[in-house]
Scaffold this motif. Structure first.
Motif, PDB file in Angstrom:
ATOM      1  N   VAL A  73      -4.176 -45.682  70.538  1.00 37.93           N
ATOM      2  CA  VAL A  73      -3.694 -45.203  71.840  1.00 37.93           C
ATOM      3  C   VAL A  73      -2.472 -46.014  72.264  1.00 37.93           C
ATOM      4  CG1 VAL A  73      -4.256 -44.920  74.284  1.00 37.93           C
ATOM      5  CG2 VAL A  73      -5.972 -44.389  72.536  1.00 37.93           C
ATOM      6  N   TRP A  74      -2.540 -47.326  72.158  1.00 40.67           N
ATOM      7  CA  TRP A  74      -1.420 -48.180  72.571  1.00 40.67           C
ATOM      8  C   TRP A  74      -0.177 -47.878  71.737  1.00 40.67           C
ATOM      9  CZ3 TRP A  74      -0.684 -50.895  76.813  1.00 40.67           C
ATOM     10  CH2 TRP A  74       0.453 -51.698  76.891  1.00 40.67           C
ATOM     11  N   LYS A  75      -0.362 -47.659  70.439  1.00 40.01           N
ATOM     12  CA  LYS A  75       0.783 -47.362  69.566  1.00 40.01           C
ATOM     13  C   LYS A  75       1.514 -46.108  70.049  1.00 40.01           C
ATOM     14  CE  LYS A  75       2.045 -46.403  64.794  1.00 40.01           C
ATOM     15  NZ  LYS A  75       1.565 -46.155  63.447  1.00 40.01           N
ATOM     16  N   GLU A  76       0.765 -45.077  70.395  1.00 44.85           N
ATOM     17  CA  GLU A  76       1.375 -43.830  70.873  1.00 44.85           C
ATOM     18  C   GLU A  76       1.976 -44.013  72.267  1.00 44.85           C
ATOM     19  OE1 GLU A  76       2.678 -40.049  70.217  1.00 44.85           O
ATOM     20  OE2 GLU A  76       1.531 -41.237  68.788  1.00 44.85           O
ATOM     21  N   PHE A  77       1.235 -44.681  73.138  1.00 42.83           N
ATOM     22  CA  PHE A  77       1.675 -44.865  74.513  1.00 42.83           C
ATOM     23  C   PHE A  77       2.920 -45.738  74.598  1.00 42.83           C
ATOM     24  CE2 PHE A  77       1.629 -47.054  78.596  1.00 42.83           C
ATOM     25  CZ  PHE A  77       1.608 -45.963  79.450  1.00 42.83           C
ATOM     26  N   SER A  78       3.015 -46.739  73.750  1.00 42.79           N
ATOM     27  CA  SER A  78       4.158 -47.651  73.804  1.00 42.79           C
ATOM     28  C   SER A  78       5.383 -47.102  73.077  1.00 42.79           C
ATOM     29  CB  SER A  78       3.776 -49.022  73.249  1.00 42.79           C
ATOM     30  OG  SER A  78       3.402 -48.933  71.895  1.00 42.79           O
ATOM     31  N   ASN A  79       5.238 -45.950  72.433  1.00 38.99           N
ATOM     32  CA  ASN A  79       6.365 -45.289  71.783  1.00 38.99           C
ATOM     33  C   ASN A  79       6.981 -44.311  72.787  1.00 38.99           C
ATOM     34  OD1 ASN A  79       8.162 -43.868  70.225  1.00 38.99           O
ATOM     35  ND2 ASN A  79       6.643 -43.037  68.829  1.00 38.99           N
ATOM     36  N   PHE A  80       7.923 -44.808  73.584  1.00 39.96           N
ATOM     37  CA  PHE A  80       8.502 -43.980  74.638  1.00 39.96           C
ATOM     38  C   PHE A  80       9.129 -42.690  74.096  1.00 39.96           C
ATOM     39  CE2 PHE A  80       9.302 -47.826  77.650  1.00 39.96           C
ATOM     40  CZ  PHE A  80       7.969 -47.830  77.996  1.00 39.96           C
ATOM     41  N   ASP A  81       9.629 -42.711  72.879  1.00 44.20           N
ATOM     42  CA  ASP A  81      10.240 -41.504  72.316  1.00 44.20           C
ATOM     43  C   ASP A  81       9.237 -40.370  72.123  1.00 44.20           C
ATOM     44  OD1 ASP A  81      12.731 -42.723  72.202  1.00 44.20           O
ATOM     45  OD2 ASP A  81      12.497 -43.353  70.111  1.00 44.20           O
ATOM     46  N   SER A  82       7.944 -40.690  72.061  1.00 36.55           N
ATOM     47  CA  SER A  82       6.934 -39.647  71.823  1.00 36.55           C
ATOM     48  C   SER A  82       6.460 -38.961  73.106  1.00 36.55           C
ATOM     49  CB  SER A  82       5.717 -40.238  71.089  1.00 36.55           C
ATOM     50  OG  SER A  82       4.918 -41.010  71.960  1.00 36.55           O
ATOM     51  N   PHE A  83       6.815 -39.479  74.274  1.00 37.09           N
ATOM     52  CA  PHE A  83       6.301 -38.907  75.515  1.00 37.09           C
ATOM     53  C   PHE A  83       6.530 -37.401  75.648  1.00 37.09           C
ATOM     54  CE2 PHE A  83       5.040 -42.969  76.839  1.00 37.09           C
ATOM     55  CZ  PHE A  83       4.344 -42.869  78.030  1.00 37.09           C
ATOM     56  N   PRO A  84       7.716 -36.862  75.337  1.00 36.78           N
ATOM     57  CA  PRO A  84       7.889 -35.411  75.476  1.00 36.78           C
ATOM     58  C   PRO A  84       6.956 -34.597  74.590  1.00 36.78           C
ATOM     59  CG  PRO A  84      10.018 -36.487  75.237  1.00 36.78           C
ATOM     60  CD  PRO A  84       8.965 -37.533  74.961  1.00 36.78           C
ATOM     61  N   ASP A  85       6.417 -35.207  73.532  1.00 38.69           N
ATOM     62  CA  ASP A  85       5.503 -34.488  72.634  1.00 38.69           C
ATOM     63  C   ASP A  85       4.124 -34.275  73.246  1.00 38.69           C
ATOM     64  OD1 ASP A  85       7.504 -34.491  70.715  1.00 38.69           O
ATOM     65  OD2 ASP A  85       6.737 -36.308  69.733  1.00 38.69           O
ATOM     66  N   TRP A  86       3.715 -35.137  74.175  1.00 41.58           N
ATOM     67  CA  TRP A  86       2.360 -35.029  74.694  1.00 41.58           C
ATOM     68  C   TRP A  86       2.256 -35.042  76.221  1.00 41.58           C
ATOM     69  CZ3 TRP A  86       0.777 -39.163  77.575  1.00 41.58           C
ATOM     70  CH2 TRP A  86       1.407 -40.384  77.347  1.00 41.58           C
ATOM     71  N   SER A  87       3.328 -35.400  76.914  1.00 43.67           N
ATOM     72  CA  SER A  87       3.273 -35.447  78.376  1.00 43.67           C
ATOM     73  C   SER A  87       4.024 -34.265  78.984  1.00 43.67           C
ATOM     74  CB  SER A  87       3.886 -36.751  78.897  1.00 43.67           C
ATOM     75  OG  SER A  87       3.930 -36.723  80.315  1.00 43.67           O
ATOM     76  N   PRO A  88       3.349 -33.421  79.754  1.00 46.12           N
ATOM     77  CA  PRO A  88       4.027 -32.302  80.391  1.00 46.12           C
ATOM     78  C   PRO A  88       4.823 -32.722  81.628  1.00 46.12           C
ATOM     79  CG  PRO A  88       1.728 -32.310  81.018  1.00 46.12           C
ATOM     80  CD  PRO A  88       1.911 -33.417  80.004  1.00 46.12           C
ATOM     81  N   PHE A  89       4.690 -33.972  82.039  1.00 42.85           N
ATOM     82  CA  PHE A  89       5.262 -34.448  83.300  1.00 42.85           C
ATOM     83  C   PHE A  89       6.356 -35.498  83.075  1.00 42.85           C
ATOM     84  CE2 PHE A  89       4.890 -37.156  87.166  1.00 42.85           C
ATOM     85  CZ  PHE A  89       5.255 -36.202  88.097  1.00 42.85           C
ATOM     86  N   ILE A  90       6.119 -36.477  82.207  1.00 43.63           N
ATOM     87  CA  ILE A  90       7.107 -37.512  81.919  1.00 43.63           C
ATOM     88  C   ILE A  90       7.915 -37.042  80.717  1.00 43.63           C
ATOM     89  CG2 ILE A  90       7.510 -39.904  81.258  1.00 43.63           C
ATOM     90  CD1 ILE A  90       4.855 -40.612  82.637  1.00 43.63           C
ATOM     91  N   ARG A  91       9.161 -36.677  80.947  1.00 44.02           N
ATOM     92  CA  ARG A  91       9.996 -36.090  79.906  1.00 44.02           C
ATOM     93  C   ARG A  91      10.780 -37.132  79.117  1.00 44.02           C
ATOM     94  NH1 ARG A  91       7.297 -32.978  78.466  1.00 44.02           N
ATOM     95  NH2 ARG A  91       8.937 -32.121  77.195  1.00 44.02           N
ATOM     96  N   GLU A  92      11.013 -38.312  79.698  1.00 46.18           N
ATOM     97  CA  GLU A  92      11.763 -39.347  78.994  1.00 46.18           C
ATOM     98  C   GLU A  92      11.534 -40.694  79.672  1.00 46.18           C
ATOM     99  OE1 GLU A  92      16.266 -40.003  77.274  1.00 46.18           O
ATOM    100  OE2 GLU A  92      16.023 -38.762  79.058  1.00 46.18           O
TER     101      GLU A  92
END
Length: 85
Positions: free
Chosen positions: A18-37
């Motif tokens: 979870v931390w690996k994905e969460f701390s990868n800011f570039d991946s947010f648009p792949d899984w967050s409908p609200f935080i785009r960048e």
């Protein structure tokens, strides 16, 4: 008047994954409908640039300050939205 938004989600995965994905800011648009960048560092005291865009709304950019960043434990920031914060 002070307001807070607190979010907690139970995820069925190892904290390291979870931390690996969460701390990868570039991946947010792949899984967050609200935080785009997100741009910036997760270091305590640093300022981020966060583009928020709820579905169907215009994007807003926040510049929150990182309050706490403890790998595998907690990531917390404080930002302001709208007039007066």
């Amino acid at each position: 008047m002070s307001r807070s938004v607190v979010t907690e989600i139970q995820i069925n995965a190892e904290p390291s994954r979870v931390w690996k994905e969460f701390s990868n800011f570039d991946s947010f648009p792949d899984w967050s409908p609200f935080i785009r960048e997100i741009r910036g560092s997760m270091e305590k005291g640093s300022r981020l640039e966060v583009a928020l865009q709820p579905p169907g709304n215009k994007a807003r950019v926040l510049n929150p300050v990182v309050l706490r960043s403890e790998p595998l434990e907690e990531f917390r920031w404080r930002g302001k939205m709208g007039p007066g914060g």
